[in-house]
Scaffold this active site. Structure first.
Site, PDB file in Angstrom:
ATOM      1  N   LEU A  82      30.155  38.909  48.449  1.00 43.10           N
ATOM      2  CA  LEU A  82      30.457  40.231  48.987  1.00 43.10           C
ATOM      3  C   LEU A  82      29.968  41.256  47.980  1.00 43.10           C
ATOM      4  O   LEU A  82      29.973  40.998  46.776  1.00 43.10           O
ATOM      5  CB  LEU A  82      31.974  40.414  49.203  1.00 43.10           C
ATOM      6  CG  LEU A  82      32.657  39.583  50.287  1.00 43.10           C
ATOM      7  CD1 LEU A  82      34.168  39.808  50.245  1.00 43.10           C
ATOM      8  CD2 LEU A  82      32.111  39.925  51.671  1.00 43.10           C
ATOM      9  N   ASP A  83      29.563  42.426  48.462  1.00 43.14           N
ATOM     10  CA  ASP A  83      29.177  43.499  47.549  1.00 43.14           C
ATOM     11  C   ASP A  83      30.347  43.841  46.629  1.00 43.14           C
ATOM     12  O   ASP A  83      31.507  43.657  46.977  1.00 43.14           O
ATOM     13  CB  ASP A  83      28.784  44.754  48.330  1.00 43.14           C
ATOM     14  CG  ASP A  83      27.447  44.598  49.041  1.00 43.14           C
ATOM     15  OD1 ASP A  83      26.701  43.671  48.703  1.00 43.14           O
ATOM     16  OD2 ASP A  83      27.164  45.418  49.935  1.00 43.14           O
ATOM     17  N   ARG A  84      30.032  44.376  45.453  1.00 43.45           N
ATOM     18  CA  ARG A  84      31.052  44.646  44.442  1.00 43.45           C
ATOM     19  C   ARG A  84      32.186  45.510  44.974  1.00 43.45           C
ATOM     20  O   ARG A  84      33.358  45.248  44.699  1.00 43.45           O
ATOM     21  CB  ARG A  84      30.407  45.319  43.218  1.00 43.45           C
ATOM     22  CG  ARG A  84      31.383  45.585  42.071  1.00 43.45           C
ATOM     23  CD  ARG A  84      30.640  46.062  40.831  1.00 43.45           C
ATOM     24  NE  ARG A  84      30.018  47.349  41.063  1.00 43.45           N
ATOM     25  CZ  ARG A  84      30.628  48.519  40.859  1.00 43.45           C
ATOM     26  NH1 ARG A  84      31.891  48.544  40.430  1.00 43.45           N
ATOM     27  NH2 ARG A  84      29.997  49.648  41.064  1.00 43.45           N
ATOM     28  N   ARG A  86      26.153  48.688  56.317  1.00 39.61           N
ATOM     29  CA  ARG A  86      26.117  50.027  55.736  1.00 39.61           C
ATOM     30  C   ARG A  86      24.907  50.800  56.249  1.00 39.61           C
ATOM     31  O   ARG A  86      25.016  51.977  56.633  1.00 39.61           O
ATOM     32  CB  ARG A  86      26.096  49.911  54.217  1.00 39.61           C
ATOM     33  CG  ARG A  86      27.342  49.231  53.652  1.00 39.61           C
ATOM     34  CD  ARG A  86      27.154  48.720  52.233  1.00 39.61           C
ATOM     35  NE  ARG A  86      26.836  49.786  51.288  1.00 39.61           N
ATOM     36  CZ  ARG A  86      26.612  49.570  49.994  1.00 39.61           C
ATOM     37  NH1 ARG A  86      26.659  48.328  49.505  1.00 39.61           N
ATOM     38  NH2 ARG A  86      26.337  50.576  49.187  1.00 39.61           N
TER      39      ARG A  86
END
Length: 276
Positions: free
Chosen positions: A85-87, A191
């Protein structure tokens, strides 16, 4: 002639060449263990907090991959990350305790047998229409040391197929709570797709998201991996859900949007994906 380069699909965790145990503090061990949503003899499912990198990165701090040593038995390897997962994205992330389990789940991920559902806050207001499919190819663009994804034409030489489902759960004139379900697993896909229809995710400075909403500072990227459905190495299917973190709930209340108190039903027709 040089051999062709292998490109690891987005969302698949990068294998480590050497397994060197990392010494963790008691506080780090306690924190990692507090994130467990589900555990059995083959897998551990964690609720990753926002602000923690899954792997790598340039920040000189322990990543989730490092913190998995909290679950390693003496002389044994740590669990293996199956996806990332993205930070700044919170929520469900899967690990495997055994090599056979990791191999099984890795193959299932590549075969698109995973289904993921995210909750996000977008602005301004609800998307138009309030639900649907975004079918817009994406391409990667590098600016300095940063990588971005851009919507592009299907015939662009670097175009990658990307499809995302969305539906509005609640909205007002300021913002909306939406459920997002990717049908493909491109980097930053959700996003970029939401930004492309004029509803970027709140807190997403990279893709034009609002940093203030309703007079309140947005604390981070408002994206939460709420549900993961996947085949289990020992048979059957598991569906694991992560509750909304406190910062997400606080933001919804500040925006006068309802806070979901139970699981959101799956979108009909949602397909399996890897990671966003």
């Amino acid at each position: 002639m040089s051999s062709p380069k292998f490109r690891r699909p987005p969302g698949v965790a990068k294998p480590k060449a050497v397994e060197c145990p990392i010494t963790l503090t008691p506080e780090e061990i306690a924190a990692a263990r507090s994130w467990v949503l589900y555990e059995d003899e083959t897998i551990i499912v964690l609720d990753k907090p926002a602000g923690l990198s899954s792997q790598g990165g340039r920040i000189k701090a322990h990543t989730l991959d490092d913190l998995l040593w909290a679950f390693a038995k003496p002389g044994k390897a740590r669990p293996r990350l199956i996806h990332r997962l993205d930070r700044d994205t919170s929520g469900v992330i899967l690990t495997a305790k055994t090599k056979p389990g990791a191999a099984f789940l890795g193959e299932a991920l590549m075969a698109k047998r995973f289904r993921k559902s995210y909750l996000a806050i977008v602005a301004p207001g609800a998307p138009e229409p309030k639900g649907g499919m975004i079918d817009s190819p994406l391409r990667r663009e590098s600016i300095g040391r940063e990588a971005y994804m851009r919507v592009c034409e299907p015939d662009h030489p670097d175009a990658e197929t990307a499809r995302s489902r969305y539906r509005t759960l609640a909205s007002n004139g300021v913002a909306a709570l939406v459920e997002l379900s990717p049908d493909t697993g491109r980097m930053h896909q959700l996003r970029v797709h939401m930004a492309s229809i004029g509803r970027p995710l709140a807190g997403d400075s990279r893709y034009g998201g609002a940093l203030m909403l309703g007079g309140v500072a947005v604390p981070r990227l408002m994206l939460h991996a709420a549900r993961l459905t996947f085949p289990h190495p020992l048979g059957g299917e598991r569906k694991i859900m992560a509750p909304l973190p406190s910062d997400f709930r606080t933001m919804l209340k500040a925006l006068d949007l309802p806070v979901p108190e139970g699981p959101v039903p799956e979108q009909p027709g949602a397909e399996a994906v890897d990671q966003v």
